[in-house]
Design an enzyme around this catalytic site. Structure first.
Site, PDB file in Angstrom:
ATOM      1  N   GLN A  87       0.814  -1.217   0.000  1.00 35.58           N
ATOM      2  CA  GLN A  87       0.000   0.000   0.000  1.00 35.58           C
ATOM      3  C   GLN A  87       0.849   1.269   0.000  1.00 35.58           C
ATOM      4  O   GLN A  87       0.312   2.369  -0.102  1.00 35.58           O
ATOM      5  CB  GLN A  87      -0.909   0.021   1.235  1.00 35.58           C
ATOM      6  CG  GLN A  87      -1.915  -1.099   1.292  1.00 35.58           C
ATOM      7  CD  GLN A  87      -2.729  -1.066   2.577  1.00 35.58           C
ATOM      8  OE1 GLN A  87      -2.565  -0.189   3.423  1.00 35.58           O
ATOM      9  NE2 GLN A  87      -3.606  -2.043   2.743  1.00 35.58           N
ATOM     10  N   HIS A 149      -0.373   2.731   6.299  1.00 30.79           N
ATOM     11  CA  HIS A 149       0.595   3.806   6.474  1.00 30.79           C
ATOM     12  C   HIS A 149      -0.060   5.166   6.728  1.00 30.79           C
ATOM     13  O   HIS A 149       0.566   6.062   7.264  1.00 30.79           O
ATOM     14  CB  HIS A 149       1.463   3.937   5.217  1.00 30.79           C
ATOM     15  CG  HIS A 149       1.991   2.639   4.708  1.00 30.79           C
ATOM     16  ND1 HIS A 149       2.835   1.823   5.440  1.00 30.79           N
ATOM     17  CD2 HIS A 149       1.799   1.995   3.519  1.00 30.79           C
ATOM     18  CE1 HIS A 149       3.138   0.744   4.730  1.00 30.79           C
ATOM     19  NE2 HIS A 149       2.514   0.821   3.574  1.00 30.79           N
ATOM     20  N   GLU A 242     -14.558   5.302   9.372  1.00 36.28           N
ATOM     21  CA  GLU A 242     -15.024   6.427  10.178  1.00 36.28           C
ATOM     22  C   GLU A 242     -14.736   7.771   9.520  1.00 36.28           C
ATOM     23  O   GLU A 242     -13.740   7.942   8.813  1.00 36.28           O
ATOM     24  CB  GLU A 242     -14.335   6.412  11.553  1.00 36.28           C
ATOM     25  CG  GLU A 242     -14.681   5.214  12.411  1.00 36.28           C
ATOM     26  CD  GLU A 242     -13.929   5.192  13.731  1.00 36.28           C
ATOM     27  OE1 GLU A 242     -14.235   4.327  14.561  1.00 36.28           O
ATOM     28  OE2 GLU A 242     -13.026   6.038  13.926  1.00 36.28           O
ATOM     29  N   TYR A 252      -9.015   8.163  19.972  1.00 34.10           N
ATOM     30  CA  TYR A 252     -10.090   7.730  19.081  1.00 34.10           C
ATOM     31  C   TYR A 252     -10.352   6.228  19.133  1.00 34.10           C
ATOM     32  O   TYR A 252     -11.139   5.707  18.347  1.00 34.10           O
ATOM     33  CB  TYR A 252      -9.803   8.241  17.658  1.00 34.10           C
ATOM     34  CG  TYR A 252     -10.036   9.736  17.622  1.00 34.10           C
ATOM     35  CD1 TYR A 252     -11.230  10.263  17.174  1.00 34.10           C
ATOM     36  CD2 TYR A 252      -9.089  10.605  18.162  1.00 34.10           C
ATOM     37  CE1 TYR A 252     -11.470  11.633  17.213  1.00 34.10           C
ATOM     38  CE2 TYR A 252      -9.317  11.975  18.212  1.00 34.10           C
ATOM     39  CZ  TYR A 252     -10.522  12.478  17.744  1.00 34.10           C
ATOM     40  OH  TYR A 252     -10.759  13.840  17.809  1.00 34.10           O
ATOM     41  N   TYR A 263     -10.124  -9.261   9.899  1.00 35.11           N
ATOM     42  CA  TYR A 263     -10.152  -9.935   8.600  1.00 35.11           C
ATOM     43  C   TYR A 263     -10.435 -11.427   8.735  1.00 35.11           C
ATOM     44  O   TYR A 263     -10.749 -12.094   7.744  1.00 35.11           O
ATOM     45  CB  TYR A 263      -8.852  -9.670   7.850  1.00 35.11           C
ATOM     46  CG  TYR A 263      -8.742  -8.210   7.456  1.00 35.11           C
ATOM     47  CD1 TYR A 263      -9.576  -7.677   6.481  1.00 35.11           C
ATOM     48  CD2 TYR A 263      -7.845  -7.363   8.085  1.00 35.11           C
ATOM     49  CE1 TYR A 263      -9.510  -6.342   6.135  1.00 35.11           C
ATOM     50  CE2 TYR A 263      -7.763  -6.022   7.736  1.00 35.11           C
ATOM     51  CZ  TYR A 263      -8.603  -5.518   6.763  1.00 35.11           C
ATOM     52  OH  TYR A 263      -8.539  -4.187   6.423  1.00 35.11           O
TER      53      TYR A 263
END
Length: 370
Positions: A87, A149, A242, A252, A263
């Site tokens: 990613q 990341h 979110e 948070y 997963y």
């Protein structure tokens, strides 16, 4: 610092779920112009004062698109070494609000290798298709792997900036540990120094750069100037995506609090809410995979002015989130007719909405009213 926090604290309604099917924006109400094709994993888009645009490609290239839509053949020279895998790679690009005086841009990217890599923030002077005077401003806590990341940049009105840093996937518990910067929003001066009013400055063992923590993978962050709030979009695992209002010093919740499944389909946590943790403005379950965030402030679509634009990879559309007096009133799908993964969306200076599609043949699109 308290004055700044209070300036951000406006009333928002909490939407605990996005289970209602959003309506589709009528595609006959706008037209889509393809400006550039053939981009290799485009990630971020930014606007220069002269009408040119900057596009990052995750493989490690920064591209210039002329005002007329021509893609400059040669990538920008002078980038530092970038670790591109999974990613990660070259991620966000942001133009200094004082670019006319400084000529500086800001970039986030991965540095290191698979065993130890970090999100890094740099600034550099852009001139003549080349970067110079590159300065390393911040390097996040190192982690292994190629997932989660972040990372996006937003400028605040007090001439500081914030950067979102992901939790690194395998080290999600570190998002609850303020001694490191995984799973955080960090706030810095534009020269990379730490503002004295950051919430953890002077706290033993805490990273002074941290503005907020307990995050998973924030790929969207934007300051809403009209509302006076900092907002961020965050990937959950299976669900639990979110939209959050970011407040200095707040937690948070990830991974102690989440509406998503792991997963493996097991619950990440039995708690969707707990006292002491900030609740999202919107939670999306099932996941839409929010990959950016913009506040529309243009004149081309006056009925959307002040709306939030959230590109979605899984949903293959842009969520158009309408608000009134600081409250979310409706959600719609924009560009759903394309059926393409959307990586980034921006409110352009000319009033248009500009979009990057995802993948090895990504496109830069420009939306105009019909």
């Amino acid at each position: 610092m308290r004055a700044l926090v209070l300036a951000f604290a406006v009333s928002w309604s909490l939407v605990t779920s996005a289970s209602a099917e959003p309506s589709r924006v009528d595609p006959s109400s706008y037209r889509v112009v393809t400006e550039v094709e053939g981009l290799d994993r485009p990630w971020s888009l930014a606007f220069l004062p002269d009408g040119r645009r900057l596009v990052t490609e995750a493989i490690g290239r920064l591209r210039i698109v002329e005002a007329d839509g021509t893609l400059v053949a040669e990538p920008v020279a002078g980038l530092p070494p970038i670790y591109s895998a999974g990613q990660g790679g070259l991620m966000d690009v942001a133009v200094d609000p004082d670019f006319a005086e400084t000529g500086r841009i800001f970039l986030t990217f991965l540095t290191g290798d698979e065993d130890a890599n970090s999100v890094r923030l740099v600034s550099a002077v852009l001139a003549g298709g080349e970067l110079s005077d590159l300065k390393i401003l911040f390097t996040a806590t190192a982690k292994a792997g190629n997932s989660n990341h972040g990372s996006r940049i937003a400028f605040l009105p007090d001439e500081t900036l914030v950067v979102s840093i992901g939790d690194g996937f395998d080290r999600r518990e570190d998002a609850q540990d303020p001694s490191n910067t995984l799973g955080t929003v960090v706030r810095l001066a534009r020269d990379g120094s730490v503002p004295a009013d950051n919430p953890f400055v002077g706290e033993p063992g805490a990273a002074p750069e941290i503005w907020s923590f307990g995050h998973r993978n924030m790929q969207g962050i934007a300051f809403d100037r009209e509302g006076g709030v900092l907002l961020a979009t965050e990937h959950g695992p299976r669900g639990g995506d979110e939209l959050n209002r970011i407040v200095a010093g707040e937690n948070y919740g990830w991974p102690i609090v989440s509406g998503g499944l792991d997963y493996t389909f097991a619950r990440v946590t039995p708690f969707e809410t707990l006292p002491g943790f900030q609740e999202p403005i919107i939670e999306w379950t099932p996941s839409i995979a929010p990959s950016g965030l913009a506040v529309y402030d243009g004149a081309s679509f006056p009925e959307w002015r002040g709306a939030l634009l959230v590109p979605a990879l899984v949903e293959r559309a842009v969520r158009l989130i309408e608000r009134e007096d600081g409250r979310v009133t409706a959600q719609h799908l924009l560009l759903a007719e394309l059926g393409e993964r959307i990586r980034d969306v921006r409110s352009a200076p000319d009033g248009s909405i500009q979009v990057l599609t995802d993948g090895e043949n990504g496109r830069l699109l420009r939306l105009l009213p019909n």
